[in-house]
Design a protein around this motif. Structure first.
Motif, PDB file in Angstrom:
ATOM      1  N   GLU A  79      16.550   2.818   9.244  1.00  0.00           N
ATOM      2  CA  GLU A  79      15.310   2.916   8.481  1.00  0.00           C
ATOM      3  C   GLU A  79      14.731   4.335   8.614  1.00  0.00           C
ATOM      4  OE1 GLU A  79      13.889   0.752   6.505  1.00  0.00           O
ATOM      5  OE2 GLU A  79      15.510  -0.714   6.836  1.00  0.00           O
ATOM      6  N   PRO A  80      14.058   4.850   7.575  1.00  0.00           N
ATOM      7  CA  PRO A  80      13.570   6.249   7.626  1.00  0.00           C
ATOM      8  C   PRO A  80      12.605   6.521   8.766  1.00  0.00           C
ATOM      9  CG  PRO A  80      13.543   5.399   5.382  1.00  0.00           C
ATOM     10  CD  PRO A  80      13.849   4.232   6.269  1.00  0.00           C
ATOM     11  N   TRP A  81      11.836   5.496   9.154  1.00  0.00           N
ATOM     12  CA  TRP A  81      10.822   5.751  10.163  1.00  0.00           C
ATOM     13  C   TRP A  81      11.391   5.862  11.576  1.00  0.00           C
ATOM     14  CZ3 TRP A  81      10.714   2.211  14.020  1.00  0.00           C
ATOM     15  CH2 TRP A  81      11.276   0.948  13.749  1.00  0.00           C
ATOM     16  N   ALA A  82      12.568   5.267  11.823  1.00  0.00           N
ATOM     17  CA  ALA A  82      13.115   5.193  13.185  1.00  0.00           C
ATOM     18  C   ALA A  82      13.406   6.567  13.787  1.00  0.00           C
ATOM     19  CB  ALA A  82      14.365   4.317  13.194  1.00  0.00           C
ATOM     20  N   PRO A  83      14.130   7.471  13.109  1.00  0.00           N
ATOM     21  CA  PRO A  83      14.387   8.787  13.736  1.00  0.00           C
ATOM     22  C   PRO A  83      13.106   9.572  13.998  1.00  0.00           C
ATOM     23  CG  PRO A  83      15.860   8.423  11.874  1.00  0.00           C
ATOM     24  CD  PRO A  83      14.831   7.348  11.822  1.00  0.00           C
ATOM     25  N   LYS A 134       8.063  18.611  -2.687  1.00  0.00           N
ATOM     26  CA  LYS A 134       8.629  19.383  -3.798  1.00  0.00           C
ATOM     27  C   LYS A 134      10.139  19.175  -3.899  1.00  0.00           C
ATOM     28  CE  LYS A 134       4.759  21.502  -4.923  1.00  0.00           C
ATOM     29  NZ  LYS A 134       4.080  21.281  -6.235  1.00  0.00           N
ATOM     30  N   MET A 135      10.766  18.817  -2.779  1.00  0.00           N
ATOM     31  CA  MET A 135      12.211  18.591  -2.770  1.00  0.00           C
ATOM     32  C   MET A 135      12.580  17.191  -3.234  1.00  0.00           C
ATOM     33  SD  MET A 135      12.939  20.458   0.906  1.00  0.00           S
ATOM     34  CE  MET A 135      14.634  19.839   0.981  1.00  0.00           C
ATOM     35  N   GLY A 136      11.590  16.359  -3.538  1.00  0.00           N
ATOM     36  CA  GLY A 136      11.848  15.047  -4.122  1.00  0.00           C
ATOM     37  C   GLY A 136      11.894  13.900  -3.148  1.00  0.00           C
ATOM     38  N   LEU A 137      11.406  14.081  -1.894  1.00  0.00           N
ATOM     39  CA  LEU A 137      11.391  12.968  -0.945  1.00  0.00           C
ATOM     40  C   LEU A 137      10.418  11.892  -1.407  1.00  0.00           C
ATOM     41  CD1 LEU A 137      12.909  15.012   0.904  1.00  0.00           C
ATOM     42  CD2 LEU A 137      11.677  13.976   2.823  1.00  0.00           C
ATOM     43  N   ASP A 138      10.779  10.636  -1.185  1.00  0.00           N
ATOM     44  CA  ASP A 138       9.923   9.526  -1.594  1.00  0.00           C
ATOM     45  C   ASP A 138       8.715   9.423  -0.675  1.00  0.00           C
ATOM     46  OD1 ASP A 138      10.647   7.248   0.592  1.00  0.00           O
ATOM     47  OD2 ASP A 138      12.416   8.460   0.091  1.00  0.00           O
ATOM     48  N   ARG A 139       7.736   8.671  -1.133  1.00  0.00           N
ATOM     49  CA  ARG A 139       6.481   8.557  -0.378  1.00  0.00           C
ATOM     50  C   ARG A 139       6.654   7.849   0.952  1.00  0.00           C
ATOM     51  NH1 ARG A 139       1.804   7.015  -4.863  1.00  0.00           N
ATOM     52  NH2 ARG A 139       1.982   8.967  -6.088  1.00  0.00           N
ATOM     53  N   THR A 140       7.599   6.898   1.009  1.00  0.00           N
ATOM     54  CA  THR A 140       7.813   6.194   2.277  1.00  0.00           C
ATOM     55  C   THR A 140       8.294   7.136   3.371  1.00  0.00           C
ATOM     56  OG1 THR A 140       8.382   4.185   1.055  1.00  0.00           O
ATOM     57  CG2 THR A 140       9.050   4.293   3.374  1.00  0.00           C
ATOM     58  N   THR A 141       9.241   7.998   3.002  1.00  0.00           N
ATOM     59  CA  THR A 141       9.758   8.957   3.971  1.00  0.00           C
ATOM     60  C   THR A 141       8.690   9.968   4.365  1.00  0.00           C
ATOM     61  OG1 THR A 141      11.968   8.723   3.015  1.00  0.00           O
ATOM     62  CG2 THR A 141      11.577  10.637   4.425  1.00  0.00           C
ATOM     63  N   LEU A 142       7.941  10.447   3.353  1.00  0.00           N
ATOM     64  CA  LEU A 142       6.870  11.397   3.655  1.00  0.00           C
ATOM     65  C   LEU A 142       5.814  10.768   4.554  1.00  0.00           C
ATOM     66  CD1 LEU A 142       6.372  13.105   0.165  1.00  0.00           C
ATOM     67  CD2 LEU A 142       7.371  14.124   2.211  1.00  0.00           C
ATOM     68  N   GLY A 143       5.510   9.494   4.315  1.00  0.00           N
ATOM     69  CA  GLY A 143       4.541   8.807   5.158  1.00  0.00           C
ATOM     70  C   GLY A 143       5.030   8.657   6.586  1.00  0.00           C
ATOM     71  N   ALA A 144       6.331   8.383   6.755  1.00  0.00           N
ATOM     72  CA  ALA A 144       6.896   8.260   8.099  1.00  0.00           C
ATOM     73  C   ALA A 144       6.835   9.591   8.838  1.00  0.00           C
ATOM     74  CB  ALA A 144       8.344   7.768   8.007  1.00  0.00           C
ATOM     75  N   ILE A 145       7.162  10.676   8.113  1.00  0.00           N
ATOM     76  CA  ILE A 145       7.099  12.002   8.736  1.00  0.00           C
ATOM     77  C   ILE A 145       5.663  12.343   9.139  1.00  0.00           C
ATOM     78  CG2 ILE A 145       7.461  14.469   8.345  1.00  0.00           C
ATOM     79  CD1 ILE A 145       9.730  13.739   6.451  1.00  0.00           C
ATOM     80  N   ALA A 146       4.717  12.076   8.225  1.00  0.00           N
ATOM     81  CA  ALA A 146       3.319  12.390   8.507  1.00  0.00           C
ATOM     82  C   ALA A 146       2.793  11.579   9.687  1.00  0.00           C
ATOM     83  CB  ALA A 146       2.470  12.136   7.265  1.00  0.00           C
ATOM     84  N   ALA A 147       3.143  10.287   9.735  1.00  0.00           N
ATOM     85  CA  ALA A 147       2.674   9.442  10.835  1.00  0.00           C
ATOM     86  C   ALA A 147       3.253   9.895  12.163  1.00  0.00           C
ATOM     87  CB  ALA A 147       3.051   7.988  10.560  1.00  0.00           C
ATOM     88  N   ALA A 148       4.566  10.206  12.163  1.00  0.00           N
ATOM     89  CA  ALA A 148       5.200  10.643  13.406  1.00  0.00           C
ATOM     90  C   ALA A 148       4.605  11.959  13.891  1.00  0.00           C
ATOM     91  CB  ALA A 148       6.710  10.787  13.198  1.00  0.00           C
TER      92      ALA A 148
END
Length: 384
Positions: free
Chosen positions: A177-181, A309-323
């Motif tokens: 899952e994107p959030w795990a790493p 800008k590179m096209g990452l989805d919102r779920t991945t961006l949210g996981a990065i921001a939260a981490a």
């Protein structure tokens, strides 16, 4: 045209932010020069570095200072000629015109420092010149280490681990899952930040302050001992003199009396100098902490904008921001204790401070004893 002082004030935030990144190059240059000369960094403590060289990974990441050697004369070496030298320093202090209209610097502690330098005598002949240089060196070193932690190591750890997690995930190295790493990278980054803070940084800062505390304790104790000797000699100088030696009596009594006055004032001024340095360390630590948080937030926001800008989805961006947000909060909470952690090792209650020297009682007893003897001998002569 913009003045140099105004330009320095306007560019100060940017110079503070980028100074940690210049530190490794300067440190390498100092280390190379010191190795060529056979010395450690800092000319003030060059002899101490020979006997107590920095060691361990703590000294590789943060600057560590040895215990300064005490140069204050001991009471057993106190002579009348030295007392006359102290009289010259005292007269320079008592003749000093305190500036009622100081220059308009941006930070008031610079005004206070300028007054203290002039009051103590900031030149090679001043007995407190080394004390001034040593406290300034320790102040700069404590600030440099804190700046390196807050603005270099803490942001770098978060950026490397979270950036590495993003690279590994999107290169296909993990099928999770994107959030795990990101969660794992955030937890590991927080652990490493806590490790850097509690081991190299905390150990070096506390060691530096312990060395400074030992130096100040010894210096203040010696000044206090010299004060007691000068006071005793001033009280008893007439016991070894006779009427034909009245000129010598007046000279010695004045020299010893003004000497013990000056020893007491030196304690007061040296305490004020320490107060000035410790205030700057506390203030700058708070600024570096806030600057580090702001730097991480700005870098994180810029990275999220670039990734979007590179096209990452919102779920991945949210996981990065939260981490990254969790890391910023945890790292900020850990490093917020830097000031209290540092100064807990300083035992100022063990210093021979100005408030403990009882100058007021000494003056009262000295004058009262002299007046009593005058009246006693006057009445005795009248009776005879």
């Amino acid at each position: 045209m913009i003045s140099k002082k105004l330009l320095n004030i306007l560019t100060w935030p940017f110079r503070v932010l980028f100074k940690p990144f210049k530190r490794p190059a300067r440190a390498a240059g100092r280390a190379a020069a010191g190795a060529a000369a056979g010395l450690g960094p800092g000319d003030i403590l060059q002899d101490e570095y020979r006997e107590e060289p920095p060691r361990g990974i703590e000294a590789a990441m943060f600057r560590q200072l040895p215990r300064p050697r005490l140069t204050e004369k001991s009471a057993s070496e106190l002579t009348l000629e030295q007392a006359r030298g102290y009289v010259e320093q005292a007269e320079r202090f008592y003749d000093f015109e305190f500036p009622l209209f100081p220059r308009g610097d941006f930070f008031y502690e610079e005004i206070e420092k300028d007054f203290l330098l002039k009051a103590l005598g900031h030149d090679e002949e001043s007995i407190d010149q080394r004390f001034i240089d040593v406290t300034n060196l320790f102040r700069r070193t404590l600030n440099d280490n804190t700046r390196g932690l807050m603005l270099f190591w803490t942001p770098l750890i978060g950026a490397l681990l979270l950036g590495g997690a993003a690279f590994a995930l999107h290169s296909g190295a993990f099928a999770v899952e994107p959030w795990a790493p990101y969660a794992g990278a955030s937890a590991l980054a927080a652990f490493l930040a806590f490790l850097v803070y509690s081991w190299p940084y905390k150990v070096v800062q506390q060691r530096n302050l312990l060395n400074l505390d030992n130096y100040v304790t010894s210096k203040f104790a010696r000044i206090n001992n010299n004060f007691q000797v000068a006071k005793r000699k001033a009280l008893n100088v007439e016991r070894d003199k006779r009427i034909p030696e009245r000129e010598e009596l007046m000279d010695e009594a004045g020299a010893w009396t003004l000497s013990y006055h000056w020893f007491a004032m030196r304690l007061f001024l040296c305490e004020s100098m320490l107060r000035n340095k410790f205030y700057q360390v506390r203030r700058n630590t708070a600024l570096y902490w806030a600057g580090g948080i702001l730097l991480m937030v700005l870098v994180g926001a810029a990275a999220l904008v670039a990734l979007s800008k590179m096209g990452l989805d919102r779920t991945t961006l949210g996981a990065i921001a939260a981490a990254f947000g969790v890391y910023v909060v945890v790292a900020g909470a850990v490093t917020a204790r830097a000031t209290s952690t540092m100064f807990n090792v300083v035992q100022s209650n063990e210093w021979s401070r100005f408030s403990m020297i009882n100058l007021d009682r000494t003056i009262r007893d000295h004058v009262a004893e002299d007046k009593l003897q005058i009246v006693t001998f006057r009445d005795r002569n009248r009776m005879e």
